[in-house]
Scaffold this motif. Structure first.
Motif, PDB file in Angstrom:
ATOM      1  N   PRO A   1       0.837  -1.221   0.000  1.00  0.00           N
ATOM      2  CA  PRO A   1       0.000   0.000   0.000  1.00  0.00           C
ATOM      3  C   PRO A   1       0.865   1.262   0.000  1.00  0.00           C
ATOM      4  CG  PRO A   1       0.019  -1.032   2.172  1.00  0.00           C
ATOM      5  CD  PRO A   1       0.716  -1.986   1.258  1.00  0.00           C
ATOM      6  N   ILE A   2       0.413   2.299  -0.756  1.00  0.00           N
ATOM      7  CA  ILE A   2       1.125   3.587  -0.803  1.00  0.00           C
ATOM      8  C   ILE A   2       0.262   4.670  -0.151  1.00  0.00           C
ATOM      9  CG2 ILE A   2       2.406   5.180  -2.249  1.00  0.00           C
ATOM     10  CD1 ILE A   2       2.245   3.186  -4.513  1.00  0.00           C
ATOM     11  N   ASN A   3      -0.912   4.900  -0.766  1.00  0.00           N
ATOM     12  CA  ASN A   3      -1.875   5.881  -0.241  1.00  0.00           C
ATOM     13  C   ASN A   3      -1.255   7.265  -0.080  1.00  0.00           C
ATOM     14  OD1 ASN A   3      -4.047   3.952   0.036  1.00  0.00           O
ATOM     15  ND2 ASN A   3      -2.857   3.108   1.740  1.00  0.00           N
ATOM     16  N   ILE A   4      -0.694   7.784  -1.174  1.00  0.00           N
ATOM     17  CA  ILE A   4      -0.105   9.124  -1.158  1.00  0.00           C
ATOM     18  C   ILE A   4      -0.945  10.017  -2.059  1.00  0.00           C
ATOM     19  CG2 ILE A   4       2.016  10.454  -1.363  1.00  0.00           C
ATOM     20  CD1 ILE A   4       3.559   7.886  -1.566  1.00  0.00           C
ATOM     21  N   GLY A   5      -1.364  11.148  -1.532  1.00  0.00           N
ATOM     22  CA  GLY A   5      -2.096  12.101  -2.344  1.00  0.00           C
ATOM     23  C   GLY A   5      -1.195  12.775  -3.363  1.00  0.00           C
ATOM     24  N   ALA A   6      -1.799  13.619  -4.209  1.00  0.00           N
ATOM     25  CA  ALA A   6      -1.030  14.317  -5.242  1.00  0.00           C
ATOM     26  C   ALA A   6       0.103  15.120  -4.606  1.00  0.00           C
ATOM     27  CB  ALA A   6      -1.952  15.243  -6.031  1.00  0.00           C
ATOM     28  N   TYR A   7       1.316  14.947  -5.130  1.00  0.00           N
ATOM     29  CA  TYR A   7       2.526  15.648  -4.678  1.00  0.00           C
ATOM     30  C   TYR A   7       2.822  15.393  -3.189  1.00  0.00           C
ATOM     31  CZ  TYR A   7       1.657  18.090  -9.042  1.00  0.00           C
ATOM     32  OH  TYR A   7       1.422  18.390 -10.350  1.00  0.00           O
ATOM     33  N   GLY A   8       2.358  14.256  -2.682  1.00  0.00           N
ATOM     34  CA  GLY A   8       2.583  13.943  -1.280  1.00  0.00           C
ATOM     35  C   GLY A   8       3.738  12.974  -1.090  1.00  0.00           C
ATOM     36  N   LYS A   9       3.997  12.620   0.159  1.00  0.00           N
ATOM     37  CA  LYS A   9       5.074  11.678   0.478  1.00  0.00           C
ATOM     38  C   LYS A   9       4.659  10.821   1.660  1.00  0.00           C
ATOM     39  CE  LYS A   9       7.616  14.389   3.882  1.00  0.00           C
ATOM     40  NZ  LYS A   9       8.917  14.907   4.314  1.00  0.00           N
ATOM     41  N   THR A  10       5.365   9.677   1.807  1.00  0.00           N
ATOM     42  CA  THR A  10       5.175   8.810   2.948  1.00  0.00           C
ATOM     43  C   THR A  10       6.457   8.032   3.178  1.00  0.00           C
ATOM     44  OG1 THR A  10       3.720   7.169   3.954  1.00  0.00           O
ATOM     45  CG2 THR A  10       4.306   6.820   1.655  1.00  0.00           C
ATOM     46  N   TYR A  11       6.478   7.243   4.233  1.00  0.00           N
ATOM     47  CA  TYR A  11       7.633   6.401   4.541  1.00  0.00           C
ATOM     48  C   TYR A  11       7.208   4.937   4.464  1.00  0.00           C
ATOM     49  CZ  TYR A  11       9.679  10.703   6.332  1.00  0.00           C
ATOM     50  OH  TYR A  11      10.168  11.968   6.448  1.00  0.00           O
ATOM     51  N   ILE A  12       7.970   4.124   3.759  1.00  0.00           N
ATOM     52  CA  ILE A  12       7.689   2.689   3.643  1.00  0.00           C
ATOM     53  C   ILE A  12       8.954   1.931   4.030  1.00  0.00           C
ATOM     54  CG2 ILE A  12       7.019   0.794   2.123  1.00  0.00           C
ATOM     55  CD1 ILE A  12       5.484   2.725   0.435  1.00  0.00           C
ATOM     56  N   THR A  13       8.809   0.933   4.877  1.00  0.00           N
ATOM     57  CA  THR A  13       9.942   0.103   5.295  1.00  0.00           C
ATOM     58  C   THR A  13       9.911  -1.228   4.551  1.00  0.00           C
ATOM     59  OG1 THR A  13       9.978   1.107   7.491  1.00  0.00           O
ATOM     60  CG2 THR A  13      11.075  -1.016   7.239  1.00  0.00           C
ATOM     61  N   PHE A  14      11.022  -1.569   3.878  1.00  0.00           N
ATOM     62  CA  PHE A  14      11.166  -2.819   3.150  1.00  0.00           C
ATOM     63  C   PHE A  14      12.193  -3.691   3.872  1.00  0.00           C
ATOM     64  CE2 PHE A  14       9.905   0.355   0.045  1.00  0.00           C
ATOM     65  CZ  PHE A  14       8.868  -0.288  -0.633  1.00  0.00           C
ATOM     66  N   THR A  15      11.848  -4.926   4.152  1.00  0.00           N
ATOM     67  CA  THR A  15      12.760  -5.867   4.810  1.00  0.00           C
ATOM     68  C   THR A  15      13.145  -6.972   3.831  1.00  0.00           C
ATOM     69  OG1 THR A  15      11.776  -5.433   6.970  1.00  0.00           O
ATOM     70  CG2 THR A  15      13.075  -7.439   6.741  1.00  0.00           C
ATOM     71  N   PHE A  16      14.439  -7.089   3.551  1.00  0.00           N
ATOM     72  CA  PHE A  16      14.966  -8.114   2.654  1.00  0.00           C
ATOM     73  C   PHE A  16      15.378  -9.330   3.492  1.00  0.00           C
ATOM     74  CE2 PHE A  16      15.477  -4.093   0.614  1.00  0.00           C
ATOM     75  CZ  PHE A  16      15.313  -4.322  -0.746  1.00  0.00           C
ATOM     76  N   PRO A  17      14.764 -10.492   3.287  1.00  0.00           N
ATOM     77  CA  PRO A  17      15.137 -11.673   4.077  1.00  0.00           C
ATOM     78  C   PRO A  17      16.535 -12.173   3.705  1.00  0.00           C
ATOM     79  CG  PRO A  17      13.611 -12.281   2.335  1.00  0.00           C
ATOM     80  CD  PRO A  17      13.707 -10.780   2.310  1.00  0.00           C
ATOM     81  N   LYS A  18      17.023 -13.124   4.478  1.00  0.00           N
ATOM     82  CA  LYS A  18      18.386 -13.630   4.317  1.00  0.00           C
ATOM     83  C   LYS A  18      18.653 -14.112   2.898  1.00  0.00           C
ATOM     84  CE  LYS A  18      21.557 -17.167   6.064  1.00  0.00           C
ATOM     85  NZ  LYS A  18      21.727 -18.278   7.028  1.00  0.00           N
ATOM     86  N   ASN A  19      17.673 -14.808   2.275  1.00  0.00           N
ATOM     87  CA  ASN A  19      17.907 -15.351   0.935  1.00  0.00           C
ATOM     88  C   ASN A  19      17.951 -14.279  -0.148  1.00  0.00           C
ATOM     89  OD1 ASN A  19      15.235 -14.643   0.890  1.00  0.00           O
ATOM     90  ND2 ASN A  19      14.443 -16.657   0.363  1.00  0.00           N
TER      91      ASN A  19
END
Length: 688
Positions: free
Chosen positions: A646-664
């Motif tokens: 999910p992003i849910n960012i309005g026009a010209y907006g911003k947010t923070y998203i955390t991505f976790t890469f597993p060991k493999n």
């Protein structure tokens, strides 16, 4: 994506074809405020339509329009005075049954969004929960449980911050024929599309969901409609027009020469080359030079009791004389001197060498002298002495060997030592001369152990004599009598005086030293000022143990020292988040990413990213996104494809998203403190 004109046709003409009134009192319609519903009626039937509450839903002829949130009935009265009812739900937002929607709200008016909460008035229709928050924004999730309508309230400390209505309907799929693309517009494949939420499927039951139904635009079919030919000094242009859509573009034709190439073949003495001649202005140049072919001598006769071989070039007629390989008769005396072909000579400094060679014709000849490379600069002279020539006296026909006719010019060109060419003339009666030679040591330009220089000597033409050969001795006398021995190392320093190392990692310190000196690693002593922070071994490898600062010292036997300050930091990266105005400049494309924080959690790599939307539409979610992360040196840290983010960012907006890469998905653990860069490829949904 659907085109705007197609949306208009769908919304006003065929919207909800499957919900045509059929006399069922429980029939329901779900609308957003401002949305319209077009009812179809049976042929030959002309009912009248009345809304019980015009402030919620208005009806005109057979078009129902959502006015404000709420519920009401549309009364359909037939010609026989029978009445049927159609129940209408009108909300601020709508969801399809079984779907989840996330929304971000700006709660800056309450200073902090941590204590905000959400409530659904009917959880059997829509369940609501809070996902997270930062200083100003809070994110909420809404899940459609059953069809109907519910009121959503977002509040904080007893104050209502947001209040809106959600309506929930089943999917209503409508079939769309394939639209072929053109060079100006995308097309779309044949598909079914829910007119309530916009989800696309390959079947009418919505079981096979399609991520993308668009077909890329075709290429323009350009043809030249106007052209101005360029000249050598004036640019031209060409106008192209698409035969399909009429799109036009102009191409600049640069001013340039148009060369026609001809070939001049080499001969015995002259080089060959190509000549390029401009067909427009006549300017020409020479290129692709080929060395002269050289003479093709054949023996004509033997003279002076076969001690001299007279030859002539078969191609150009040039004469030449060679010494008999067994010796030469000079003034009736036999000299058993071997006069061989030209060859390379290898010379050490301050040693004597004897040179003998023939002159195949009047002009220059020479040989390559190779020097063993000294370890430091050397100055001196190339001494040429005991110069003698073998020549034929054309007045008497006698062959002589002495220095009476020494019309020899010596020159020495050092390709690696400099651009200067030293030259000296040994005239009649002169038996020795000298050329200045300065050996310049440059380790960056020298890849092999030996240096080349060309010693050339030129025989001047004389009307009364022909010079047949020459002999002399050479010696490079240098003031440095022993230029091949290194001196003990006197100075030392580090290539970098300050470095940063992440905790748990190692780096080898590089030292700079005098290349003329004798460098032995075992003679160096290494020391760390704080072994709890970092240690160093005998080869200069520093291992980071604990965050903090220390100094690494390297010492020579003579007491000279070099110091490097080492800072051990956590193996993480903290960057600066970008502002919305940066995103609004449009230089980042549709969605832009910046890494705000990076660290390892066990064997996993965690990236916290600033995500910015530069479109005028709201970005809903990533259907999928592939992220490749690299460090400062381009080493891949991790790579993975994430689904349904999910992003849910309005026009010209911003947010923070955390991505976790597993060991493999993580490659090799590396240092992060100098920065982490990412490349993305994604497919996402947005709302109009």
């Amino acid at each position: 994506m659907k085109k705007l004109y197609l949306m208009a046709i769908v919304l006003f003409c065929i919207l909800f074809k499957n919900d045509v009134y059929a006399g069922n009192a429980e029939d329901e319609i779900f609308l957003c405020v401002g949305e319209k519903y077009v009812m179809e009626q049976q042929e030959g039937v002309s009912p009248t339509y009345t809304s019980e509450n015009e402030e919620i839903a208005a009806v005109e002829e057979k078009v129902i329009t959502g006015i404000s949130p709420g519920e009401t009935d549309i009364i359909i009265k037939q010609e026989d005075d029978t009445e049927k009812r159609l129940h209408v739900f009108v909300g601020d937002y709508k969801l399809c049954l079984g779907k989840e929607k996330t929304m971000v709200f700006d709660l800056s008016s309450i200073m902090n969004a941590w204590d905000s909460s959400v409530r659904s008035s009917d959880t059997s229709v829509v369940s609501a929960r809070k996902l997270g928050y930062d200083t100003n924004d809070a994110e909420f999730s809404f899940y459609a449980v059953s069809t109907g309508m519910t009121n959503i309230t977002i509040s904080s400390r007893g104050s209502v911050l947001e209040d809106f209505t959600l309506v929930v309907s089943k999917h209503t799929f409508v079939y769309f024929e394939q639209v072929d693309p053109t060079c100006t517009q995308e097309g779309s494949i044949a598909h079914y599309e829910c007119l309530f939420c916009g989800e696309c499927s390959s079947d009418e039951d919505g079981k096979e969901i399609l991520d993308d139904v668009s077909i890329d635009r075709t290429e323009h079919d350009y043809a030249v409609t106007e052209m101005q030919e360029p000249t050598c000094s004036t640019a031209g242009y060409a106008v192209y027009e698409c035969q399909s859509c009429g799109d036009a573009m102009t191409q600049k034709l640069p001013a340039e020469h148009v060369y026609e190439i001809s070939v001049v073949k080499p001969d015995c003495v002259n080089s060959g080359y190509t000549i390029g001649t401009c067909t427009r202005c006549g300017k020409s140049y020479k290129d692709s030079f080929v060395n002269a072919l050289g003479h093709n001598y054949v023996v004509e006769s033997y003279i002076n009791r076969n001690s001299i071989i007279q030859k002539r070039c078969k191609n150009c007629g040039d004469p030449s004389y060679d010494m008999n390989l067994n010796g030469v008769m000079i003034n009736e005396a036999y000299y058993p001197q071997t006069w061989g072909d030209l060859s390379d000579y290898y010379m050490l400094l301050n040693q004597e060498y004897t040179i003998t060679s023939n002159f195949e014709s009047f002009g220059s000849t020479g040989l390559t002298i190779r020097y063993k490379r000294p370890i430091r600069d050397s100055e001196g002279v190339l001494k040429i002495y005991d110069i003698k020539t073998v020549y034929k006296d054309l007045r008497t026909g006698r062959i002589r060997y002495d220095n009476a006719i020494n019309n020899i010019t010596f020159s020495y060109e050092e390709d690696y030592f400099g651009d200067d060419v030293s030259e000296v003339v040994a005239g009649p009666g002169v038996s020795q001369c000298a050329l200045k030679m300065d050996y310049e040591y440059d380790d960056d330009e020298i890849d092999d152990d030996d240096m080349d220089g060309e010693l050339s000597y030129y025989a001047s033409r004389d009307m009364d004599h022909i010079i047949l050969g020459v002999s002399f001795k050479v010696k490079f006398e240098s003031e440095d009598q022993n230029p091949y021995v290194k001196i003990p190392l006197q100075e030392i320093e580090f290539s970098k005086r300050k470095i940063k190392i992440a905790k748990g990692f190692s780096k080898k310190l590089v030292i700079d030293y005098d290349k003329h000196g004798e460098y032995m690693a075992r003679s160096l002593k290494w020391k760390s000022s704080n072994k709890k922070i970092a240690t160093v071994n005998s080869s200069g490898k520093v291992k980071a143990k604990k965050t903090g600062k220390c100094t690494i010292t390297c010492q020579l036997p003579n007491g000279k020292k070099a110091k490097c300050k080492v800072t051990v930091v956590k193996n993480e990266y903290k960057g600066k988040s970008l502002s919305q105005c940066n995103a609004r400049k449009g230089s980042y494309g549709t969605i832009h990413f910046e890494v705000n924080k990076a660290y390892y959690k066990g064997n996993n790599l965690v990236l916290r990213c600033v995500v910015m939307n530069t479109r005028i539409f709201k970005a809903d979610k990533f259907n999928w996104i592939t992220i490749s992360a690299t460090d400062k040196n381009g080493h891949v840290l991790a790579k993975k494809r994430f689904e349904n983010i999910p992003i849910n960012i309005g026009a010209y907006g911003k947010t923070y998203i955390t991505f976790t890469f597993p060991k493999n998905a993580v490659k090799k653990k590396r240092e992060l403190h100098e920065g982490v860069w990412i490349k993305t490829n994604y497919n996402y949904q947005y709302s109009h």
